[in-house]
Design a protein around this motif. Structure first.
Motif, short mmCIF file in Angstrom:
data_model
loop_
_atom_site.label_atom_id
_atom_site.label_comp_id
_atom_site.label_asym_id
_atom_site.label_seq_id
_atom_site.Cartn_x
_atom_site.Cartn_y
_atom_site.Cartn_z
N VAL A 220 13.17 -0.72 -7.50
CA VAL A 220 12.99 0.28 -6.44
C VAL A 220 11.56 0.83 -6.41
CG1 VAL A 220 13.77 2.50 -5.53
CG2 VAL A 220 15.45 0.85 -6.40
N PRO A 221 11.03 1.33 -7.53
CA PRO A 221 9.64 1.79 -7.49
C PRO A 221 8.64 0.67 -7.18
CG PRO A 221 10.77 2.69 -9.40
CD PRO A 221 11.66 1.65 -8.82
N LYS A 222 8.89 -0.52 -7.72
CA LYS A 222 7.95 -1.63 -7.45
C LYS A 222 7.98 -2.03 -5.98
CE LYS A 222 6.36 -2.30 -11.64
NZ LYS A 222 5.00 -1.82 -12.00
N GLY A 223 9.12 -1.86 -5.33
CA GLY A 223 9.17 -2.11 -3.90
C GLY A 223 8.24 -1.17 -3.15
N ALA A 224 8.17 0.09 -3.60
CA ALA A 224 7.24 1.04 -2.99
C ALA A 224 5.80 0.64 -3.25
CB ALA A 224 7.51 2.44 -3.52
N VAL A 225 5.53 0.14 -4.47
CA VAL A 225 4.17 -0.32 -4.79
C VAL A 225 3.77 -1.48 -3.88
CG1 VAL A 225 2.75 -1.43 -6.57
CG2 VAL A 225 4.24 0.49 -7.18
N GLU A 226 4.69 -2.40 -3.64
CA GLU A 226 4.38 -3.53 -2.77
C GLU A 226 4.11 -3.07 -1.33
OE1 GLU A 226 7.58 -6.29 -3.31
OE2 GLU A 226 7.06 -6.63 -5.42
N SER A 227 4.85 -2.08 -0.87
CA SER A 227 4.59 -1.53 0.46
C SER A 227 3.21 -0.89 0.51
CB SER A 227 5.66 -0.50 0.83
OG SER A 227 6.91 -1.10 1.04
N LEU A 228 2.84 -0.20 -0.56
CA LEU A 228 1.51 0.39 -0.64
C LEU A 228 0.42 -0.67 -0.57
CD1 LEU A 228 -0.40 2.79 -1.15
CD2 LEU A 228 0.03 2.49 -3.61
N MET A 229 0.62 -1.78 -1.26
CA MET A 229 -0.39 -2.85 -1.24
C MET A 229 -0.50 -3.47 0.15
SD MET A 229 -1.85 -2.98 -4.14
CE MET A 229 -1.62 -1.20 -4.16
N ARG A 230 0.61 -3.63 0.86
CA ARG A 230 0.54 -4.14 2.22
C ARG A 230 -0.21 -3.16 3.13
NH1 ARG A 230 5.89 -5.68 1.00
NH2 ARG A 230 6.74 -3.90 2.17
N GLY A 231 0.03 -1.86 2.90
CA GLY A 231 -0.69 -0.86 3.67
C GLY A 231 -2.19 -0.90 3.41
N ILE A 232 -2.56 -1.04 2.15
CA ILE A 232 -3.99 -1.13 1.80
C ILE A 232 -4.60 -2.37 2.45
CG2 ILE A 232 -5.60 -1.51 -0.10
CD1 ILE A 232 -4.60 1.35 0.07
N ALA A 233 -3.89 -3.49 2.39
CA ALA A 233 -4.39 -4.72 3.00
C ALA A 233 -4.63 -4.52 4.50
CB ALA A 233 -3.42 -5.87 2.76
N ALA A 234 -3.70 -3.85 5.17
CA ALA A 234 -3.81 -3.65 6.62
C ALA A 234 -4.94 -2.70 6.97
CB ALA A 234 -2.48 -3.13 7.17
N GLU A 235 -5.11 -1.64 6.18
CA GLU A 235 -6.07 -0.60 6.54
C GLU A 235 -7.47 -0.84 5.98
OE1 GLU A 235 -2.76 3.02 6.82
OE2 GLU A 235 -4.41 3.16 5.39
N GLU A 236 -7.56 -1.51 4.84
CA GLU A 236 -8.85 -1.65 4.18
C GLU A 236 -9.52 -3.00 4.41
OE1 GLU A 236 -10.50 0.82 2.51
OE2 GLU A 236 -8.87 2.11 3.22
N GLY A 237 -8.81 -3.91 5.10
CA GLY A 237 -9.40 -5.20 5.38
C GLY A 237 -10.69 -5.09 6.19
N ARG A 238 -10.81 -4.07 7.03
CA ARG A 238 -12.03 -3.88 7.83
C ARG A 238 -13.25 -3.61 6.96
NH1 ARG A 238 -11.52 2.32 9.80
NH2 ARG A 238 -10.16 3.04 8.12
N PHE A 239 -13.00 -3.20 5.69
CA PHE A 239 -14.09 -2.99 4.74
C PHE A 239 -14.26 -4.17 3.79
CE2 PHE A 239 -12.40 1.32 5.68
CZ PHE A 239 -13.52 1.85 6.32
N GLY A 240 -13.50 -5.25 4.04
CA GLY A 240 -13.60 -6.42 3.18
C GLY A 240 -12.76 -6.35 1.93
N VAL A 241 -11.88 -5.34 1.83
CA VAL A 241 -11.03 -5.17 0.64
C VAL A 241 -9.72 -5.94 0.82
CG1 VAL A 241 -9.79 -3.52 -0.82
CG2 VAL A 241 -12.03 -2.92 0.13
N ARG A 242 -9.37 -6.75 -0.16
CA ARG A 242 -8.09 -7.46 -0.16
C ARG A 242 -7.13 -6.79 -1.12
NH1 ARG A 242 -7.83 -12.05 -2.38
NH2 ARG A 242 -9.75 -11.95 -3.61
N ALA A 243 -5.82 -6.90 -0.85
CA ALA A 243 -4.80 -6.34 -1.73
C ALA A 243 -3.60 -7.28 -1.75
CB ALA A 243 -4.37 -4.95 -1.28
N ASN A 244 -3.16 -7.65 -2.95
CA ASN A 244 -2.03 -8.57 -3.11
C ASN A 244 -1.20 -8.14 -4.32
OD1 ASN A 244 -2.57 -10.84 -1.07
ND2 ASN A 244 -4.54 -10.72 -2.14
N CYS A 245 -0.04 -8.76 -4.45
CA CYS A 245 0.85 -8.50 -5.58
C CYS A 245 1.24 -9.79 -6.26
CB CYS A 245 2.13 -7.79 -5.12
SG CYS A 245 1.87 -6.15 -4.40
N VAL A 246 1.55 -9.70 -7.53
CA VAL A 246 2.14 -10.79 -8.29
C VAL A 246 3.46 -10.27 -8.87
CG1 VAL A 246 1.95 -12.27 -10.33
CG2 VAL A 246 -0.04 -11.91 -8.85
#
Length: 334
Positions: free
Chosen positions: A238-264
């Protein structure tokens, strides 16, 4: 051996660096040319040992004398030093004492990425300091810094101590007992969320300015259980699911600055969290046999398998990959 990071300025910050996965990631990053900051919460001895290992001379060069080219009285590998609690870090001209060299004092010039008040670090006092070794110059590899990631100020101090950051690997997380969701007290669940989700948000938020500047990347280690739920694993999934949502949000919002975000997403491993669950009796032999039968490859993975995926996603070989999750689980979630 790939040298994916040897040309990159700055460091990778690895949280949870004293854990099974975190330490495997740190070793692989260093082997591939990366300087690392080893973030840990409480196990100073393990952090110091890992920093000393990563900073050690190659076995073939045992006995080589190292001379620090940047200043006199360099801290030796594995030495822990304590900085006086000066506001904003050690100031130019202040005196500091090295725990590893009784009675020794020295004057430091202002250095980028100085350790913040109260922070403890081990060896490689800034990632870009250089030493002579058999006539060749190379970067020191590792610095250990203590940080409680549930404290935003501690996260800011950690990133400040790191200096230039090109990668954040978030492999920290609390021990997760196997419990049915119906048996978890609200207070226990809130604690898990704070140590998992809030801590992730704090360190990512603190690192974003540096990652924007370097056009860097974040890799969060989560779990394969967010795709296929194992019974009694809710405190992880459950908490890790929230972390993965956070990473998708960072990827969507920070890509304009060249920042990538992924999970393993690790599956069942023979080391790391799984080893603790086995030692605690949460996973007995029958449960392990059932778990193995649910994995198409009929085997468990290792922390090194996770490190391979993390290092790939952090490297320029994954330059067009963002907002994704790579499960390393032997096919469990298929």
């Amino acid at each position: 051996m790939e040298q994916d990071f040897s040309a990159r300025p700055g460091v990778a910050v690895v949280t949870g660096a004293t854990g099974g996965i975190g330490s495997a990631v740190a070793r692989m990053l260093v082997a591939r040319g990366c300087a690392v900051v080893l973030a840990y919460r409480s196990d100073a001895d393990a952090a110091a040992a890992l920093a000393a290992e990563l900073n050690a001379t190659d076995p073939a060069a045992t006995g080589t004398t190292r001379t620090d080219t940047t200043r006199t009285g360099a801290v030796q590998p594995g030495t822990t030093r304590t900085d006086a609690g000066q506001p904003g870090g050690v100031q130019p001209g202040t005196t500091r004492t090295d725990a590893g060299q009784p009675g020794t004092t020295r004057t430091d010039a202002a250095q980028p990425g100085a350790v913040q008040p109260g922070a403890t670090r081990t060896d490689a006092n800034t990632a870009d300091e250089r030493v002579h070794e058999t006539g060749a110059t190379r970067k020191r590899r590792a610095t250990a810094v203590r940080a409680d990631l549930t404290d935003p100020a501690a996260c800011a101090a950690l990133i400040g101590a790191a200096g230039e950051v090109h990668t954040l690997v978030h492999a920290a997380g609390p021990h997760v007992p196997m419990m049915h969701l119906s048996t978890i007290a609200p207070e226990r669940f809130a604690e898990q969320v704070a140590q998992d989700v809030l801590a992730t948000f704090n360190i990512v938020r603190a690192a974003l300015p540096a990652l924007r500047a370097s056009r860097g990347s974040i890799v969060a280690v989560t779990t394969a259980a967010t795709r296929r739920f194992p019974v009694r694993d809710g405190l992880s999934a459950v908490p890790k699911g929230a972390v993965e949502s956070l990473m998708r949000g960072i990827a969507a919002e920070e890509g304009r600055f060249g920042v990538r975000a992924n999970c393993v997403g690790p599956g069942m491993l023979t080391d790391g969290m799984a080893a603790r669950l086995i030692a605690d009796g949460d996973l007995h032999e029958h449960a392990l046999a059932v778990t193995r039968s649910n994995i198409p490859l009929r085997t468990f993975g290792t922390a090194a398998d996770i490190a391979e995926a993390v290092c790939f996603l952090a490297s320029d070989r994954a330059r067009f990959i963002s907002g994704q999750k790579l499960d390393v689980d032997g096919g469990y979630a298929a």
